[in-house]
Design a protein around this motif. Sequence first.
Motif, PDB file in Angstrom:
ATOM      1  N   GLY A   1       0.776  -1.245   0.000  1.00  0.00           N
ATOM      2  CA  GLY A   1       0.000   0.000   0.000  1.00  0.00           C
ATOM      3  C   GLY A   1       0.803   1.289   0.000  1.00  0.00           C
TER       4      GLY A   1
ATOM      5  N   ARG B   1       3.608   0.216   7.900  1.00  0.00           N
ATOM      6  CA  ARG B   1       2.741  -0.952   8.126  1.00  0.00           C
ATOM      7  C   ARG B   1       1.286  -0.526   8.109  1.00  0.00           C
ATOM      8  N   LEU B   2       0.458  -1.505   7.821  1.00  0.00           N
ATOM      9  CA  LEU B   2      -0.979  -1.284   7.738  1.00  0.00           C
ATOM     10  C   LEU B   2      -1.643  -2.198   8.753  1.00  0.00           C
ATOM     11  N   TRP B   3      -2.678  -1.728   9.418  1.00  0.00           N
ATOM     12  CA  TRP B   3      -3.459  -2.630  10.250  1.00  0.00           C
ATOM     13  C   TRP B   3      -4.913  -2.215  10.277  1.00  0.00           C
TER      14      TRP B   3
ATOM     15  N   SER C   1      -0.574  -6.752   6.148  1.00  0.00           N
ATOM     16  CA  SER C   1      -1.141  -5.817   5.176  1.00  0.00           C
ATOM     17  C   SER C   1      -2.301  -6.411   4.392  1.00  0.00           C
TER      18      SER C   1
ATOM     19  N   LEU D   1      -2.925   2.530  -1.583  1.00  0.00           N
ATOM     20  CA  LEU D   1      -3.869   2.020  -0.587  1.00  0.00           C
ATOM     21  C   LEU D   1      -5.313   2.123  -1.090  1.00  0.00           C
TER      22      LEU D   1
ATOM     23  N   LEU E   1      -8.777   1.491   9.205  1.00  0.00           N
ATOM     24  CA  LEU E   1      -7.625   1.000   8.459  1.00  0.00           C
ATOM     25  C   LEU E   1      -6.518   2.025   8.683  1.00  0.00           C
TER      26      LEU E   1
ATOM     27  N   HIS F   1      -2.243   3.246   9.368  1.00  0.00           N
ATOM     28  CA  HIS F   1      -0.842   2.990   9.039  1.00  0.00           C
ATOM     29  C   HIS F   1       0.030   3.890   9.880  1.00  0.00           C
TER      30      HIS F   1
END
Length: 758
Positions: free
Chosen positions: A126, A186-188, A200, A313, A356, A358
């Motif tokens: 993303g 990072r994505l969560w 991700s 993203l 969502l 990051h």
Amino acid sequence: MTTACRVWVTGLVQGVGFRPFVHRLAMRHHLDGWVRNGSGDVQIAVEGSPPEVVAFLEELRSEAPPLARIEGVTAESVIPEGLGQFAILPSTVEANGRQPVSPDVAMCSHCEVELFDPTNRRFGYGFITCTDCGPRFTVIQTMPYDRERTSMVAFQQCSACQAEYDDPSNRRHHSETNSCPRCGPRLWFGTGHGDWTARSRAAILGAAELLTQGGILALRGLGGFHLAVDATDGEAVSRLRARKRREAKPLAVMVRTLDQARQIAEITPAEAALLTGSERPIVLVGLRAGAGVALQLAPGLTQIGLLLAYTPLHHLLVHAVGRPLVMTSGNASEEPIATGNDEAMQRLLGIADGFLLHDREIVQRYDDSVMRVVRDRPVVLRRARGYAPMPLQLPVPTPRPLVAVGPHLKNTFTLAEGGTAWVSQHIGDLENLETLAHFRSALDAYRRLFRIDPEIVVRDSHSGYLSTRIAAEMGLSSVIAVQHHHAHIAAVLGEHGETGPVLGVAFDGTGAGDDGTSWGAEFLLADVRGYRRVGHLRPAPMPGGDRASRTPWRAALGYLSLEPGYTDLFEPAFRGVDPLELEVARRQIDRGVNAPLASSMGRLFDAAAAIIGVRRTASYEGQAAMELEALAGRRPATEYPAHFHEVDGCWILDPLPLLATLAARRSRGADPANLAADFHASVAWGTAEMVRRTASSAGVTAVALGGGSFQNARLLESLVSRLEFSGFRVLTPRRLPANDGAISYGQAAVAAALLASA
Ligand code: ZN
Ligand code: ZN
Ligand code: FE
């Protein structure tokens, strides 16, 4: 034989892949030397054979990267000193350097291919970027542009990324935002109750599932949070409206491709070019019948705000859901968008069903820009992402650095030094503490980025605005006040590089006049320094003051009070209105209490909407005017007469005969859509007539149109063609909005001209 040259390049040359480009160019011409970012320029040294150096200098301009905007190239011959192989050197930080900062750039097509290629190491990542695309303004702390002065400093490149960064033949050579799934942000995803999904792919899928089930997603984007829902799900859209307390204001829709956009809307070539450009604004386009999107997106309107995904993203999310998504600002109504994770979790917890998130920090809050196409040319409705903070020129350079704090609503500010004006991105309505804090932090950031220390503050002539208090708090000894509508006209003059004189037509809601009444439909014989009011709409009392802007029936009541004989004709304007409220408003008018006189074009549109029966109360400012425009569409129209009279050299346009005709035709059962079209034509005709009267006596042949009413495409088109037909040269807003987003720049233009002539 060897020659050597030092070169300084100014303009938008950092954050656009310029150093890697110079490196490639030097290699191609077998030149030794170096390139580096300075605080105010890019600096180059080259040595090699004379023809190659000449070719290098030519191609420096002709082959510059697509996003670069070169302003100046200064080259100087020097004595060769045996420079080594061409290299990119560390940046130098100089005290007084100043240069443009690149706006954020939508993901490029190369990165898009990689993002969806399962064999690529950034597949589904993303935060993919390269030297041609990605965040810039929203991650930059200070210049020169290097990773260590951006919020990407938190992420150290892995060896694979570093190898790309170091390789002159790589697209990511010296890409300061370079990263990959191993080393980057990072994505969560989670519902905000500790159930975080940290991988991700799983995070994107979790978010997509929530959307598919009709949930509301808060996602951290480029310049702040978005709230997203499935745009085809009417119930989900209604839920979003209820929770966001946004009753009817239109919502923008995001799709991935132009083909998908065409399934929803009729798109002209000019609109397609805007939609797909690297700025990726929201573009107002005509909604297609049977488009399959929820009717609640733009109630009462025929146009919809569409935008194409612009970050990786967004692409991943829209792709995973497989439907168009509502993408609206992540805030409760009227507040600025949230930018931080914790802040968003707090402020959006009652609105969003999932988050969502990051961990790439957002340095600058940055709304989506909004555009529309009028007469085949783009016009700006909200200027932010993709456009700010690119500077504009002032028509007269300012002898001292200044800050213009802008208006009360749709605020922007402008910092100016010399001939250059940095107009901020859209800040918002200065009506709450959050927006005020946003104003202050953005102003600090601009002062830091562009190294301007203002000596003079410029403000609106209205003493009650919060912006006026801000101006006072700055503690600068010199304060210049500029009348609102003069600022509108000066902004239009300024962006066209002109100083006037011109006949300025400023149509908007209201602004403080210099005779104690509210102005908002003004004919000003103006230049960039000053003006004389030579015409205006007949003023009417506006019971309730600012509340009149949310209640079109109050505007109708104000006009009715001028000619009580029309009571029966105007009766439909008050149907369904609470009798007590009506009585209070009547008394306000009778006693002259809280019923300021206003010559406002916005309120005239409101009155017409109420009288035609389109809308008696509004849930956002301008709603009645937007619906009238939508209703009128492109249908042919008839002009009704207005009355003109002259009082002490000032022409007055009396709209009452027009309102009475509309009311009479409506009582005979005329189609409201025809009446809406006729109203537009009549206002345009009356305005053109006023211009002919006021301009000819003053001997001016150019007309400048400014103010929020000219966001109305039908009014603008109709008026411009009438004026051009009469032989006038017409200036209209291009790079700045017609609305109050342009006021701070207009204030700066006036103040600079006054200071220069003092
Ligand atoms: Zn790219
Ligand atoms: Zn990496
Ligand atoms: Fe205005």
